[in-house]
Enzyme design. Sequence first.
Site, PDB file in Angstrom:
ATOM      1  CG  ASP A   1      -9.583  16.308   2.482  1.00 17.35           C
ATOM      2  OD1 ASP A   1      -9.676  15.697   0.723  1.00 17.35           O
ATOM      3  OD2 ASP A   1      -8.251  16.111   2.361  1.00 17.35           O
TER       4      ASP A   1
ATOM      5  CE  LYS B   1      -8.885   1.229  -4.316  1.00 20.08           C
ATOM      6  NZ  LYS B   1      -9.670   0.912  -3.169  1.00 20.08           N
TER       7      LYS B   1
ATOM      8  CG  HIS C   1      -7.168  14.218  -0.592  1.00 19.10           C
ATOM      9  ND1 HIS C   1      -8.069  14.180  -0.281  1.00 19.10           N
ATOM     10  CD2 HIS C   1      -6.757  13.705  -1.675  1.00 19.10           C
ATOM     11  CE1 HIS C   1      -7.904  13.382  -0.118  1.00 19.10           C
ATOM     12  NE2 HIS C   1      -7.145  12.460  -1.278  1.00 19.10           N
TER      13      HIS C   1
ATOM     14  CG  ASP D   1      -6.406   9.796  -3.863  1.00 22.80           C
ATOM     15  OD1 ASP D   1      -6.221  10.710  -3.693  1.00 22.80           O
ATOM     16  OD2 ASP D   1      -6.391   9.167  -2.411  1.00 22.80           O
TER      17      ASP D   1
ATOM     18  CG  ASP E   1      -9.405  11.259  -4.407  1.00 20.74           C
ATOM     19  OD1 ASP E   1     -10.066  10.565  -3.555  1.00 20.74           O
ATOM     20  OD2 ASP E   1      -8.827  10.503  -5.240  1.00 20.74           O
TER      21      ASP E   1
ATOM     22  CB  CYS F   1      -3.239  12.096  -0.992  1.00 23.20           C
ATOM     23  SG  CYS F   1      -3.662  10.444  -0.997  1.00 23.20           S
ATOM     24  CE1 TYR F   2      -4.191   6.379  -2.619  1.00 23.77           C
ATOM     25  CE2 TYR F   2      -2.058   6.125  -1.326  1.00 23.77           C
ATOM     26  CZ  TYR F   2      -3.116   5.877  -1.697  1.00 23.77           C
ATOM     27  OH  TYR F   2      -4.013   5.086  -0.878  1.00 23.77           O
TER      28      TYR F   2
ATOM     29  CG  HIS G   1      -1.961   1.183   1.145  1.00 22.54           C
ATOM     30  ND1 HIS G   1      -1.309   2.728   1.868  1.00 22.54           N
ATOM     31  CD2 HIS G   1      -3.487   0.748   1.520  1.00 22.54           C
ATOM     32  CE1 HIS G   1      -2.125   2.909   1.646  1.00 22.54           C
ATOM     33  NE2 HIS G   1      -3.515   2.373   1.761  1.00 22.54           N
TER      34      HIS G   1
ATOM     35  NE  ARG H   1      -4.999  -0.856  -1.547  1.00 23.88           N
ATOM     36  CZ  ARG H   1      -6.417  -1.012  -0.856  1.00 23.88           C
ATOM     37  NH1 ARG H   1      -6.473  -2.742  -1.078  1.00 23.88           N
ATOM     38  NH2 ARG H   1      -7.602  -0.535  -0.822  1.00 23.88           N
TER      39      ARG H   1
END
Lengths: 364, 432
Positions: free
Chosen positions: A289, A224, A292, A227, A282, A229-230, A178, A221
Site C-alpha cells: 500500500d 509487538k 508502507h 512492521d 509491513d 512503517c516503523y 507508541h 510498541r
Amino acid sequence: MEEASPPLRCFSESHSSELFSDDGVQTVTSREQRKVERSIQEVYSVYQQIHTSPHVCQFLARCQSPTGGFGGGPCQHAHLAPTYAAVNALCILGTEEAYEVISREKLLDFLYSVKQPDGSFVMHVGGEVDVRSAYCAASVASLTNIITPTLFDGTHNWILSCQNWEGGLGGVPGLEAHGGYTFCGTAALVILGKEHMLDLKTLLRWVTSRQMRFEGGFQGRCNKLVDGCYSFWQAGLLPLLHRAFFKEGDSTLSVSSWMFERKALQEYILLCCQNPGGGLLDKPGKSRDFYHTCYCLSGLSIAQHFGNKDLHNELILGRDENRLVPTHPVYNICPEKVAQAIEHFHRLPVPVQTGPTPSAMDQS
Amino acid sequence: MAESEEEVDVLVQRVVKDINNAFKRNPNIDEIGLISCPEARYNRSPIVLVENKLGVESWCVKFLLPYVHNKLLLYRQRKQWLDREALVDITCTLLLLNPDFTTAWNVRKELLQCGVLNPEKDLYLGKLALSKHPKSPETWIHRRWVLQWLQKECSPSGQELKDQAEPRGDAVGRRPCERLQRALQEEMRVCADAAGRYPSNYNAWSHRIWVLQNMAKDNLKVLHDELSSTRLWVSMHVSDHSGFHYRQHLLKALARELSQVGEMELHPTQQPNGESTAGASDDNHHNDVIPQLFHEEMELCTDLIESYPGHETLWCHRRHVFYLWHQWRREHLQEAGSQSPPLTHIDVLLSEEPCDEASASQAMDVDCVLDGSKHGSYTQDTKRLKRGPRLPHPGLPSEHTFVSRILTGCRSPEQSCFAIAYRKWLDSVIGQ
C-alpha cells in the site's frame, strides 16, 4: 521538472476515435465491450491527472477547504492529516504554482479553529485530540511561515505530558508509548525548539529497545510485531535525538552513525518488505500500500544516510543502485525542498488571524 | 457476471431489508462477520443468521457497499432525500461493512440529537461493528461522543429540563444513574471483548482508560473492581502490553486517589469520590492498602514470569510496577515527617539488609527504623507499620534475588536476556 519519457499512445488526440461504436444492434458482447472501454477510459484519465504536475496542483487546490486546510478529497472537511500531506506534496513539487495553491491566511484560521485551550489540537473541527495533530500543525505552519506568537501556546507542555514512564509518547497523556505518536510528538517539539525538555535519555532507551533482534526492523510498541512503517517512525527518532544530544554538548556522540543498527534495518526493508510487483509493505505476507511504500522508503533513507551536508556518512547495503536520496528527519521530504519552501515563504509576511479565536469555538 | 443497475438496486434494497429483519427477529445478535463466498448461489439472500451470529456473504459487498455509500453521500449533498427510518437502516448497513466511515456515524449523531435514534441502540451497533473490526478508530471515537451525550442527558440539570418539558413516566427516565451505571459496565465488557479479538488493541484499552476517567471519574470502587476483573485476563494474555499498561494505570490512579483519601482523613468530611472517612481511627489506612496493592501486583508478575518464560511484556510490567512502588515509597517516606532520615540513608539500609522471604519481618523493621541502635525500642513509625500485614516489601535487594533465582536453571534464552536486562536497569536507573 524534467520531461517524461515519450508521450503515451492513450493520451494522443486520435486515440478516442478508436472507441467502439456499435451499429445500433446491441448484443451482450457489444454491451460488455462498451463497459470495458468506459472503465479503461477512466483509468487513462485518472493516470493522466495524477502524473502531471499542474494537475496535481489543481487536484490539491480542489481539496483545499474554503475555510482553510485540506480535506482528503474535493468537498471534504479539512483535516490535519491531509493538510500535512498536501503541504508536503506541494513543497515536493516546489514550483511557484504549487506554493501558490496554499491559502496561508485561511490555513492559519483553520489551525486556530482546531486549537484547544490546553495547547493541543483536534484533528478536525468536532474531532478528537491526539499528538499527531500537533506535528501536522507545526509542520505546515513552520514550512509556510504562518506561526504567530500565540498559535502554539501551551502546545509544548501538552506534548511533554504525553511522555510516559517508558520514555516513549502516547497518543494523549496517560496512554501507552507508541512509535507513531512518539515520532510526531518529538518532531513537533523539535520544530518548536523545545525538544530538550523531554527526558531524552529514557526516550533513547525506549526507542533503541524497539529494534527487533532477529528481524532487524522496528516494532511500534513493546512486545509487538515488527512492521516496515516503523522503519521511519521509530528509526527516524534517532536523528532527532542525535541532534538534541549534540545541542546539549554531549561529547560521547558518534560522528559516523545514528544510534541504531543501520545495516539490519536496511536488510529487513530490502529483503522482507518489497512486493515483487513493486511497492513496499509491513512484513512478508502482507499486501502493498502507499503508506508502507512511503514509510519503508523513508526509513531506508534514514538508515543509509548519517549526518548533514557538512558531515555525511553513507552506509548503503547491497548495490549502489539501492541508494536513496537523503530525507529531512523532521518533515520527511528532501532537505533541499524544505530549504526552498522555507526560503520562499519567509519572504512573505506572517498572516494576521482573521477567524474566531479558540476560546470562542464551541467544543461540544 | 455483470449486473445491471436495476438488478443492483433491487438486490441492495433486499439486503438492507434482510439485515433490518434479522435484527428484528433476533435482538440478541452479538457478532457479525463476513462469510467467504465469492459467488452468489441460487437466489438466496446473502444475509445469514445462525443463533446470535449475523453473517454477510462476501459476494454481495462489492454491490452493496458502493451503492449504500453513494446513497448516503447523495443525501448529505442534499441531492436525494432519505427519511429517518431509511437513514437508520442505511447507516446500519454501511457501518457494519465499513465502520471507519465517519460521515455515517455523523448522520447517526444527528438522528440521536433529534430523538429518532436511541443511544443504547447506537452503542449496540458500535459493539457489533467492533466484533468484526475491533480496532476501528472511528467507532471508538463515535462511542465517546455518544457516551458524553448520554452523560449530559442523564445529568441532574439535563433531567430537570426534560422533566419540566415532559414529565417522564418510564423507568429509564426515573433512574438516569442506573442507566449510566449499566452503560459503564457495558463499556468495560465491550473493551474486554475487543481486546480479546486483537492482540495489544491500543484503541480498545485507550478507550477503557477514557471510560475510567470520564464516566467513572476514577471512583475507588470501580478502580478496585477493574483491578480484580482484569487480573485473570492479563494472566491469559501475557504478551499483551496494552493490558498490562492498563493495570499500571489503575495502580497509579489508586495510589493517587487513596493518598488523597489519606490526606482527607485528617479532616473528616465526605470525599468527592464517594468514600466517606472512618474518622481518624486508622490514619494510616492508605499506608497499608497501597503497599498491599503493589505487593500483590509484584506477586502476580513473579508468578507469570515464572510460569511463562520469555515474555517481554511481563518484565516491562515488573519494571513499571517496581518503579511506581519505588517512587511512591520515596514520596511517602519524605512526607512521614521530619523524623525521616534523608533518602540516601534508607537506600543504604535497604542495600545492606538480607533479602530473602524469611527475613520479611526484619525487612519491615529495617524499612522504618530510623537508627539501627534503636532496634529494641520502637518508634511511633515502626509501631504503625508493624500493625500492617507482614509482607516483604519489594526492594532493590529482593529484586536482585529474584533475578538470580530466575537465572539459575533458566533454560529460555529470552528469559535470561530479559532477566539480565532487568538487572542492568535496576542498577543504572533505580540504584543511581
